[in-house]
Enzyme design. Sequence first.
Site, PDB file in Angstrom:
ATOM      1  N   CYS A   1     -10.673   9.661   7.211  1.00 20.49           N
ATOM      2  CA  CYS A   1     -10.522   8.759   8.393  1.00 20.49           C
ATOM      3  C   CYS A   1     -11.819   9.112   9.134  1.00 20.49           C
ATOM      4  O   CYS A   1     -12.423   8.153   9.696  1.00 20.49           O
ATOM      5  CB  CYS A   1      -9.428   9.083   8.894  1.00 20.49           C
ATOM      6  SG  CYS A   1      -8.015   8.531   8.319  1.00 20.49           S
TER       7      CYS A   1
ATOM      8  N   THR B   1     -15.392   2.713   3.707  1.00 14.54           N
ATOM      9  CA  THR B   1     -16.406   2.221   4.293  1.00 14.54           C
ATOM     10  C   THR B   1     -17.326   1.367   3.307  1.00 14.54           C
ATOM     11  O   THR B   1     -17.090   1.577   1.967  1.00 14.54           O
ATOM     12  CB  THR B   1     -17.354   3.405   4.849  1.00 14.54           C
ATOM     13  OG1 THR B   1     -16.941   4.253   5.331  1.00 14.54           O
ATOM     14  CG2 THR B   1     -18.838   2.981   5.149  1.00 14.54           C
TER      15      THR B   1
ATOM     16  N   ASN C   1      -5.998   0.532   1.943  1.00 12.70           N
ATOM     17  CA  ASN C   1      -7.092   1.199   2.264  1.00 12.70           C
ATOM     18  C   ASN C   1      -8.401   0.153   2.859  1.00 12.70           C
ATOM     19  O   ASN C   1      -8.432  -0.871   2.625  1.00 12.70           O
ATOM     20  CB  ASN C   1      -7.808   1.992   1.120  1.00 12.70           C
ATOM     21  CG  ASN C   1      -7.814   1.127  -0.214  1.00 12.70           C
ATOM     22  OD1 ASN C   1      -6.652   0.283  -0.328  1.00 12.70           O
ATOM     23  ND2 ASN C   1      -8.702   1.365  -1.275  1.00 12.70           N
TER      24      ASN C   1
ATOM     25  N   ASN D   1      -9.795   8.550  16.794  1.00 12.33           N
ATOM     26  CA  ASN D   1     -10.254   9.477  15.795  1.00 12.33           C
ATOM     27  C   ASN D   1     -11.500   9.533  16.222  1.00 12.33           C
ATOM     28  O   ASN D   1     -12.419  10.883  15.918  1.00 12.33           O
ATOM     29  CB  ASN D   1     -10.458   8.663  14.584  1.00 12.33           C
ATOM     30  CG  ASN D   1      -8.967   8.910  13.753  1.00 12.33           C
ATOM     31  OD1 ASN D   1      -8.285   9.576  13.776  1.00 12.33           O
ATOM     32  ND2 ASN D   1      -8.813   8.153  12.633  1.00 12.33           N
TER      33      ASN D   1
ATOM     34  N   GLU E   1      -2.733  14.401   7.874  1.00 14.35           N
ATOM     35  CA  GLU E   1      -2.326  14.835   6.649  1.00 14.35           C
ATOM     36  C   GLU E   1      -1.990  16.441   6.578  1.00 14.35           C
ATOM     37  O   GLU E   1      -2.602  17.207   7.433  1.00 14.35           O
ATOM     38  CB  GLU E   1      -3.444  14.716   5.569  1.00 14.35           C
ATOM     39  CG  GLU E   1      -3.470  13.250   5.170  1.00 14.35           C
ATOM     40  CD  GLU E   1      -4.429  12.689   4.225  1.00 14.35           C
ATOM     41  OE1 GLU E   1      -4.874  13.503   3.288  1.00 14.35           O
ATOM     42  OE2 GLU E   1      -5.073  11.629   4.315  1.00 14.35           O
TER      43      GLU E   1
ATOM     44  N   GLY F   1       0.943  -0.975   0.020  1.00 12.00           N
ATOM     45  CA  GLY F   1       0.014   0.092  -0.022  1.00 12.00           C
ATOM     46  C   GLY F   1       0.847   1.307  -0.036  1.00 12.00           C
ATOM     47  O   GLY F   1       1.658   1.508   0.893  1.00 12.00           O
TER      48      GLY F   1
ATOM     49  N   LEU G   1      -0.650   9.723  12.172  1.00 11.98           N
ATOM     50  CA  LEU G   1      -0.300  11.250  11.486  1.00 11.98           C
ATOM     51  C   LEU G   1      -1.747  11.739  11.018  1.00 11.98           C
ATOM     52  O   LEU G   1      -2.462  11.022  10.602  1.00 11.98           O
ATOM     53  CB  LEU G   1       0.599  10.712  10.321  1.00 11.98           C
ATOM     54  CG  LEU G   1       0.229   9.911   8.926  1.00 11.98           C
ATOM     55  CD1 LEU G   1      -0.512  10.804   7.994  1.00 11.98           C
ATOM     56  CD2 LEU G   1       1.499   9.377   8.364  1.00 11.98           C
TER      57      LEU G   1
ATOM     58  N   GLY H   1       1.325   4.619   3.723  1.00 18.20           N
ATOM     59  CA  GLY H   1       2.387   3.659   3.440  1.00 18.20           C
ATOM     60  C   GLY H   1       3.518   4.486   2.796  1.00 18.20           C
ATOM     61  O   GLY H   1       4.494   4.418   3.287  1.00 18.20           O
TER      62      GLY H   1
ATOM     63  N   GLU I   1      -1.708   3.869  12.745  1.00 19.11           N
ATOM     64  CA  GLU I   1      -0.940   5.166  12.401  1.00 19.11           C
ATOM     65  C   GLU I   1      -1.470   6.629  12.822  1.00 19.11           C
ATOM     66  O   GLU I   1      -2.795   6.494  12.595  1.00 19.11           O
ATOM     67  CB  GLU I   1      -0.557   5.245  10.787  1.00 19.11           C
ATOM     68  CG  GLU I   1       0.236   6.789  10.527  1.00 19.11           C
ATOM     69  CD  GLU I   1       1.397   6.861  11.098  1.00 19.11           C
ATOM     70  OE1 GLU I   1       2.267   5.814  11.486  1.00 19.11           O
ATOM     71  OE2 GLU I   1       1.570   7.890  11.821  1.00 19.11           O
TER      72      GLU I   1
END
Length: 463
Positions: free
Chosen positions: A267, A89, A86, A215, A160, A7, A158, A12, A156
């Site tokens: 996300c 949904t 990925n 999240n 964006e 990915g 992070l 990735g 992860e």
Amino acid sequence: MKICCIGAGYVGGPTMAMIAKQCPQISVHVVDLNQSRIDAWNSDELPVYEPGLDEVVREARGRNLTFSTNVDQAIAEADMIFIAVNTPTKHFGIGAGRAANLEFIEKCARQIAKVSKGHKIVVEKSTLPVRTAEAVKRILSSSSNGATFDVLSNPEFLAEGTAIADLLEPDRVLIGGESETAVKALADVYGQWVARDKILTTNLWSSELSKLTANAFLAQRVSSINAISALCEATEADIDEVSKAIGTDSRIGPKFLKASVGFGGSCFQKDILNLVYLCEHFGLREVADYWEQVVIMNDYQKRRFAERICRTMFNTVSDKKIAIWGFAFKKDTNDTRESAAIYVCRDLLRERARLVIYDPKVSKETIVSELLTALGDLSGTVSETDRELVHSNVTVVNNAYDAANQAHAIAVLTEWDEFRELDYDRIYDTMQKPAFVYDGRNILDRQKLTKIGFEIFAIGKSN
Ligand code: NAD
Ligand code: UDX
């Protein structure tokens, strides 16, 4: 040591580039089925726009960082395999609109089982429903080559736009696993640049669930402040003042309290819906309803913004030109997935507005494709009428001034820094009057714009 990552997307690519940069002794091979994405990673035009990413990739690429479509070879050679595919949904069948589509994860696990020999550590980097590792382990155990595996969860965190800074100095690295040796092997990789006390280890299930929970909590803060923004507009309270007042309470804290046109990104919505689905699955109806409200509030915020535009422009935007500034889901990224801009533009198009869109990093093809998808039905079918609507009513230009030229209104949908520094006298002169501005990010100087003559509407501010 050899690492492979399946990915080469927003996670990735940057994550592996950082590992390769910080650990020159480790060989990192990132693979993907998508040839054009891999070609882009091997070129000067990276597929992901992230401040600072070019430098990191340039330093490591060709030294100990490679990108290719040789999935089998990369798996076969690796000691540690990250899965960063990925997990969107699901839009069909059971759980449609809520559950995560785990098809790509399962395919990776099967591929790893098929190709591997000896012992390998498999790391879940994708965001997954809690207990996915159980399925991954079962699939891997079916390997016919006698290969053995340890499975770790290493979600992860992070964001964006700040991915490089987040990867360089993460608040924490989370590793969930059963095998102490495998956990240590991964902790040693991060330990090359992350302080040991920031590397948290848990059981597999806590790690998987912590990602969805983080999240959900972050998105909940945005929906909470956006809910209050609606009340501010009705009462002359000011949302920025309220945010500051509550954020100075050390128990609440100041971050993630910026009211907006609504959260977007690949996300938040996906992960909350996934959490809702999980709760429903375990019979926890009240818990599911609680979290679903975060998404419902976000949809309301996006809809409310478009409705406010229509209402304040004398109840009609039909055939009026509206400049859309910003289409990405936040500044400093070219990512448009679930961007609030998509839904605001869709609603305005349904009212027959003419949109002139400008985003510094998003291409015309992406904008058109996102709008067609939003106008289409669940199966992806777009009617001829909607196709014609996008074709005739959407123009994409390459600067903010051209977008505003002759426009009846400007809607700021992404908080790009450049929008703060424009020549607003010049813009006012070229617009139709009254010149309306709808600031969906609260980044413009209201006093200054009002003085020039604009009628400005902002989130959580009454007029
Ligand atoms: P993405 O869509 O940008 O990238 C995924 C890539 O995986 C695609 O390029 C796709 O072609 C590739 N892929 C799918 N199946 C494959 C297979 N079988 N073999 C090889 N390649 C395959 O997705 P992303 O934004 O990088 O997210 C990846 C995961 O990380 C998701 O689970 C997401 O929830 C999670 N995550 C994303 C972010 C973010 O900011 N985008 C942050 C944290 C976590
Ligand atoms: C998020 C999480 O922050 C990150 O930890 C996780 O790994 C992936 O999901 P991301 O979606 O990239 O990251 O960006 P983020 O900064 O969280 O913003 C998400 C959305 O919320 C954006 O649309 C942003 O504009 C919006 N937002 C954020 C607000 O409207 N107000 C805020 O105060 C913060």
